[in-house]
Design a protein around this motif. Structure first.
Motif, PDB file in Angstrom:
ATOM      1  N   MET A   1      46.300  40.608  39.867  1.00  0.00           N
ATOM      2  CA  MET A   1      45.401  40.339  38.766  1.00  0.00           C
ATOM      3  C   MET A   1      44.094  41.091  39.027  1.00  0.00           C
ATOM      4  O   MET A   1      43.505  40.973  40.089  1.00  0.00           O
ATOM      5  CB  MET A   1      45.155  38.829  38.691  1.00  0.00           C
ATOM      6  CG  MET A   1      44.606  38.379  37.384  1.00  0.00           C
ATOM      7  SD  MET A   1      44.295  36.594  37.243  1.00  0.00           S
ATOM      8  CE  MET A   1      45.918  35.988  36.875  1.00  0.00           C
ATOM      9  N   ASN A   2      43.643  41.829  38.046  1.00  0.00           N
ATOM     10  CA  ASN A   2      42.405  42.584  38.229  1.00  0.00           C
ATOM     11  C   ASN A   2      41.195  41.750  37.800  1.00  0.00           C
ATOM     12  O   ASN A   2      41.329  40.637  37.280  1.00  0.00           O
ATOM     13  CB  ASN A   2      42.464  43.924  37.485  1.00  0.00           C
ATOM     14  CG  ASN A   2      42.510  43.768  35.979  1.00  0.00           C
ATOM     15  OD1 ASN A   2      41.919  42.848  35.421  1.00  0.00           O
ATOM     16  ND2 ASN A   2      43.215  44.660  35.306  1.00  0.00           N
ATOM     17  N   ALA A   3      40.017  42.275  38.028  1.00  0.00           N
ATOM     18  CA  ALA A   3      38.772  41.537  37.773  1.00  0.00           C
ATOM     19  C   ALA A   3      38.623  41.136  36.304  1.00  0.00           C
ATOM     20  O   ALA A   3      38.162  40.027  35.998  1.00  0.00           O
ATOM     21  CB  ALA A   3      37.573  42.362  38.219  1.00  0.00           C
ATOM     22  N   ASP A   4      39.012  42.018  35.381  1.00  0.00           N
ATOM     23  CA  ASP A   4      38.899  41.694  33.954  1.00  0.00           C
ATOM     24  C   ASP A   4      39.816  40.544  33.568  1.00  0.00           C
ATOM     25  O   ASP A   4      39.435  39.668  32.780  1.00  0.00           O
ATOM     26  CB  ASP A   4      39.217  42.920  33.095  1.00  0.00           C
ATOM     27  CG  ASP A   4      38.134  43.983  33.161  1.00  0.00           C
ATOM     28  OD1 ASP A   4      36.970  43.618  33.461  1.00  0.00           O
ATOM     29  OD2 ASP A   4      38.452  45.163  32.921  1.00  0.00           O
ATOM     30  N   GLN A   5      41.009  40.520  34.144  1.00  0.00           N
ATOM     31  CA  GLN A   5      41.935  39.427  33.860  1.00  0.00           C
ATOM     32  C   GLN A   5      41.407  38.106  34.415  1.00  0.00           C
ATOM     33  O   GLN A   5      41.525  37.071  33.759  1.00  0.00           O
ATOM     34  CB  GLN A   5      43.312  39.729  34.464  1.00  0.00           C
ATOM     35  CG  GLN A   5      44.058  40.831  33.743  1.00  0.00           C
ATOM     36  CD  GLN A   5      45.315  41.220  34.491  1.00  0.00           C
ATOM     37  OE1 GLN A   5      45.325  41.328  35.711  1.00  0.00           O
ATOM     38  NE2 GLN A   5      46.387  41.442  33.734  1.00  0.00           N
ATOM     39  N   ILE A   6      40.832  38.147  35.600  1.00  0.00           N
ATOM     40  CA  ILE A   6      40.269  36.939  36.206  1.00  0.00           C
ATOM     41  C   ILE A   6      39.137  36.397  35.348  1.00  0.00           C
ATOM     42  O   ILE A   6      39.058  35.196  35.078  1.00  0.00           O
ATOM     43  CB  ILE A   6      39.811  37.208  37.656  1.00  0.00           C
ATOM     44  CG1 ILE A   6      41.024  37.458  38.541  1.00  0.00           C
ATOM     45  CG2 ILE A   6      38.968  36.052  38.192  1.00  0.00           C
ATOM     46  CD1 ILE A   6      40.691  37.941  39.930  1.00  0.00           C
ATOM     47  N   LEU A   7      38.248  37.276  34.897  1.00  0.00           N
ATOM     48  CA  LEU A   7      37.141  36.841  34.037  1.00  0.00           C
ATOM     49  C   LEU A   7      37.652  36.254  32.725  1.00  0.00           C
ATOM     50  O   LEU A   7      37.118  35.257  32.229  1.00  0.00           O
ATOM     51  CB  LEU A   7      36.186  38.001  33.772  1.00  0.00           C
ATOM     52  CG  LEU A   7      35.335  38.438  34.968  1.00  0.00           C
ATOM     53  CD1 LEU A   7      34.517  39.680  34.623  1.00  0.00           C
ATOM     54  CD2 LEU A   7      34.426  37.316  35.425  1.00  0.00           C
ATOM     55  N   ALA A   8      38.686  36.855  32.154  1.00  0.00           N
ATOM     56  CA  ALA A   8      39.264  36.325  30.916  1.00  0.00           C
ATOM     57  C   ALA A   8      39.855  34.936  31.154  1.00  0.00           C
ATOM     58  O   ALA A   8      39.701  34.029  30.322  1.00  0.00           O
ATOM     59  CB  ALA A   8      40.329  37.277  30.380  1.00  0.00           C
ATOM     60  N   GLU A   9      40.515  34.737  32.287  1.00  0.00           N
ATOM     61  CA  GLU A   9      41.077  33.428  32.633  1.00  0.00           C
ATOM     62  C   GLU A   9      39.973  32.388  32.832  1.00  0.00           C
ATOM     63  O   GLU A   9      40.119  31.231  32.415  1.00  0.00           O
ATOM     64  CB  GLU A   9      41.939  33.524  33.888  1.00  0.00           C
ATOM     65  CG  GLU A   9      43.186  34.362  33.743  1.00  0.00           C
ATOM     66  CD  GLU A   9      44.258  33.698  32.911  1.00  0.00           C
ATOM     67  OE1 GLU A   9      44.260  32.453  32.783  1.00  0.00           O
ATOM     68  OE2 GLU A   9      45.114  34.434  32.391  1.00  0.00           O
ATOM     69  N   ILE A  10      38.874  32.788  33.463  1.00  0.00           N
ATOM     70  CA  ILE A  10      37.742  31.873  33.666  1.00  0.00           C
ATOM     71  C   ILE A  10      37.157  31.465  32.320  1.00  0.00           C
ATOM     72  O   ILE A  10      36.899  30.286  32.078  1.00  0.00           O
ATOM     73  CB  ILE A  10      36.670  32.505  34.578  1.00  0.00           C
ATOM     74  CG1 ILE A  10      37.187  32.563  36.017  1.00  0.00           C
ATOM     75  CG2 ILE A  10      35.354  31.734  34.501  1.00  0.00           C
ATOM     76  CD1 ILE A  10      36.290  33.339  36.973  1.00  0.00           C
TER      77      ILE A  10
END
Length: 107
Positions: A1-10
């Motif tokens: 999971m990349n940083a953009d995906q993590i931020l979207a999940e948050i």
């Protein structure tokens, strides 16, 4: 999971949490305070947020909710680590009592 995906999940978790919190507060305020582990002031603030305000708050890169089980004793009781399944309900009850006491101390 990349940083953009993590931020979207948050952001998605934040919005879900805010919507759940607001729904709980509106349906049963006392239960919401206990289940969410929040103060009266926070409950009042959450209850008055508009959908646009919730979207703005949720859009941050910091998770708004956190685990309240922050010690080995409670985690051990909840997971029944190393104990037979027969004691599961007693362990969960004990964990709930411990967390309820901590909520009362925080309020």
């Amino acid at each position: 999971m990349n940083a953009d995906q993590i931020l979207a999940e948050i952001r998605e978790a934040n919005l879900s949490y805010l919507m759940l919190a607001q729904s709980l507060i509106r349906s049963d305020r006392e239960q919401a305070l206990f289940r969410l582990g929040i103060s009266e002031e926070t409950a009042t603030l959450l209850n008055t947020l508009s959908p646009a305000q919730m979207m703005k708050v949720a859009a941050g890169n910091t998770l708004l909710c956190r685990f309240r089980m922050d010690d080995d004793l409670v985690w051990g009781l909840l997971t029944s680590h190393g104990k037979p399944a027969a004691n599961d309900s007693v362990s969960r009850l004990h964990a709930s009592i411990l967390m309820a006491g901590r909520h009362h101390e925080a309020a």
